[in-house]
Design a protein around this motif. Structure first.
Motif, mmCIF file in Angstrom:
data_model
loop_
_atom_site.group_PDB
_atom_site.id
_atom_site.type_symbol
_atom_site.label_atom_id
_atom_site.label_comp_id
_atom_site.label_asym_id
_atom_site.label_seq_id
_atom_site.Cartn_x
_atom_site.Cartn_y
_atom_site.Cartn_z
ATOM 1 N N LYS A 71 -5.833 38.885 -24.069
ATOM 2 C CA LYS A 71 -7.128 38.200 -23.983
ATOM 3 C C LYS A 71 -8.222 39.071 -24.583
ATOM 4 N N LEU A 72 -8.163 40.371 -24.280
ATOM 5 C CA LEU A 72 -9.158 41.308 -24.814
ATOM 6 C C LEU A 72 -9.099 41.346 -26.339
ATOM 7 N N ARG A 73 -7.900 41.321 -26.903
ATOM 8 C CA ARG A 73 -7.762 41.318 -28.363
ATOM 9 C C ARG A 73 -8.507 40.129 -28.988
ATOM 10 N N TYR A 74 -8.351 38.964 -28.370
ATOM 11 C CA TYR A 74 -9.025 37.779 -28.909
ATOM 12 C C TYR A 74 -10.541 37.864 -28.750
ATOM 13 N N LEU A 75 -10.995 38.399 -27.640
ATOM 14 C CA LEU A 75 -12.445 38.546 -27.448
ATOM 15 C C LEU A 75 -13.042 39.507 -28.484
ATOM 16 N N ILE A 76 -12.326 40.566 -28.788
ATOM 17 C CA ILE A 76 -12.780 41.525 -29.792
ATOM 18 C C ILE A 76 -12.812 40.866 -31.168
ATOM 19 N N ARG A 77 -11.822 40.051 -31.443
ATOM 20 C CA ARG A 77 -11.802 39.326 -32.716
ATOM 21 C C ARG A 77 -12.991 38.378 -32.826
ATOM 22 N N ILE A 78 -13.320 37.710 -31.727
ATOM 23 C CA ILE A 78 -14.502 36.832 -31.713
ATOM 24 C C ILE A 78 -15.757 37.640 -32.020
ATOM 25 N N CYS A 79 -15.859 38.822 -31.417
ATOM 26 C CA CYS A 79 -17.023 39.689 -31.676
ATOM 27 C C CYS A 79 -17.140 40.018 -33.161
ATOM 28 N N HIS A 80 -16.020 40.306 -33.777
ATOM 29 C CA HIS A 80 -16.047 40.611 -35.214
ATOM 30 C C HIS A 80 -16.462 39.382 -36.005
ATOM 31 N N ASP A 81 -15.889 38.227 -35.672
ATOM 32 C CA ASP A 81 -16.206 37.002 -36.397
ATOM 33 C C ASP A 81 -17.675 36.602 -36.238
ATOM 34 N N LEU A 82 -18.261 36.954 -35.094
ATOM 35 C CA LEU A 82 -19.682 36.663 -34.861
ATOM 36 C C LEU A 82 -20.595 37.760 -35.406
ATOM 37 N N LYS A 83 -19.992 38.737 -36.061
ATOM 38 C CA LYS A 83 -20.727 39.859 -36.662
ATOM 39 C C LYS A 83 -21.371 40.774 -35.613
ATOM 40 N N LEU A 84 -20.780 40.801 -34.423
ATOM 41 C CA LEU A 84 -21.261 41.707 -33.380
ATOM 42 C C LEU A 84 -20.633 43.088 -33.536
ATOM 43 N N LEU A 85 -19.508 43.134 -34.245
ATOM 44 C CA LEU A 85 -18.849 44.390 -34.583
ATOM 45 C C LEU A 85 -18.666 44.426 -36.097
ATOM 46 N N SER A 86 -18.932 45.579 -36.690
ATOM 47 C CA SER A 86 -18.700 45.739 -38.125
ATOM 48 C C SER A 86 -17.198 45.770 -38.387
ATOM 49 N N ALA A 87 -16.838 45.674 -39.644
ATOM 50 C CA ALA A 87 -15.417 45.740 -40.011
ATOM 51 C C ALA A 87 -14.826 47.080 -39.589
ATOM 52 N N LYS A 88 -15.586 48.148 -39.752
ATOM 53 C CA LYS A 88 -15.116 49.487 -39.376
ATOM 54 C C LYS A 88 -14.934 49.598 -37.853
ATOM 55 N N GLN A 89 -15.895 49.077 -37.102
ATOM 56 C CA GLN A 89 -15.796 49.097 -35.640
ATOM 57 C C GLN A 89 -14.614 48.250 -35.171
ATOM 58 N N TYR A 90 -14.448 47.096 -35.787
ATOM 59 C CA TYR A 90 -13.343 46.203 -35.432
ATOM 60 C C TYR A 90 -12.002 46.874 -35.714
ATOM 61 N N ALA A 91 -11.893 47.509 -36.867
ATOM 62 C CA ALA A 91 -10.646 48.195 -37.217
ATOM 63 C C ALA A 91 -10.353 49.305 -36.216
ATOM 64 N N TYR A 92 -11.383 50.065 -35.858
ATOM 65 C CA TYR A 92 -11.199 51.163 -34.915
ATOM 66 C C TYR A 92 -10.725 50.657 -33.552
ATOM 67 N N VAL A 93 -11.468 49.713 -32.978
ATOM 68 C CA VAL A 93 -11.143 49.269 -31.616
ATOM 69 C C VAL A 93 -9.830 48.488 -31.597
ATOM 70 N N SER A 94 -9.538 47.744 -32.648
ATOM 71 C CA SER A 94 -8.262 47.032 -32.713
ATOM 72 C C SER A 94 -7.103 48.014 -32.714
ATOM 73 N N ASN A 95 -7.238 49.079 -33.479
ATOM 74 C CA ASN A 95 -6.199 50.101 -33.520
ATOM 75 C C ASN A 95 -6.022 50.754 -32.143
ATOM 76 N N GLU A 96 -7.116 51.057 -31.486
ATOM 77 C CA GLU A 96 -7.049 51.688 -30.163
ATOM 78 C C GLU A 96 -6.412 50.749 -29.128
ATOM 79 N N ILE A 97 -6.768 49.475 -29.191
ATOM 80 C CA ILE A 97 -6.178 48.497 -28.275
ATOM 81 C C ILE A 97 -4.692 48.329 -28.566
ATOM 82 N N ASN A 98 -4.329 48.333 -29.847
ATOM 83 C CA ASN A 98 -2.910 48.244 -30.201
ATOM 84 C C ASN A 98 -2.134 49.455 -29.686
ATOM 85 N N GLU A 99 -2.733 50.632 -29.775
ATOM 86 C CA GLU A 99 -2.085 51.838 -29.241
ATOM 87 C C GLU A 99 -1.890 51.713 -27.729
ATOM 88 N N ALA A 100 -2.911 51.231 -27.043
ATOM 89 C CA ALA A 100 -2.795 51.020 -25.597
ATOM 90 C C ALA A 100 -1.703 49.991 -25.313
#
Length: 115
Positions: A71-100
């Motif tokens: 669920k968190l992964r999808y919420l983060i994706r929504i944030c990126h799509d709404l431009k609340l997170l930059s591409a760099k921020q999205y890549a970083y947090v997505s990678n960290e969530i994937n590691e977790a």
């Protein structure tokens, strides 16, 4: 205690700290809807992992944490799509969530095989 156990909680803790810093910068219109949801789900996952660390019946808690992580992964994706997170921020947090998620998956596998 397996390595996944000891690593999953601190990894998620770091993700939560990072996310809380970003949510604070969300526009008011998103901070109290999407932002609160992200923080609450993240903290719920942390609660589940901590509880799983200190109980014998871990598998159900770990599986629930895994669903919450998705669920968190999808919420983060929504944030990126709404431009609340930059591409760099999205890549970083997505990678960290994937590691977790990998750590959590390993923990689930170790519990499944020992059950």
């Amino acid at each position: 205690m397996a390595a996944s156990t000891t690593q999953a909680v601190p990894k998620l803790y770091d993700v939560i700290l990072w996310l809380m810093g970003r949510v604070e910068k969300f526009p008011r219109s998103q901070k109290f809807t999407l932002g609160d949801r992200i923080v609450n789900i993240s903290l719920d996952i942390l609660d589940l992992l901590i509880e799983a660390t200190y109980t014998r019946d871990r598998l159900a808690l770990l599986r629930k944490a895994n669903v919450q992580l998705e669920k968190l992964r999808y919420l983060i994706r929504i944030c990126h799509d709404l431009k609340l997170l930059s591409a760099k921020q999205y890549a970083y947090v997505s990678n960290e969530i994937n590691e977790a998620g990998k750590l959590l998956g390993g923990w689930i596998r170790s519990q499944s095989s020992s059950s």
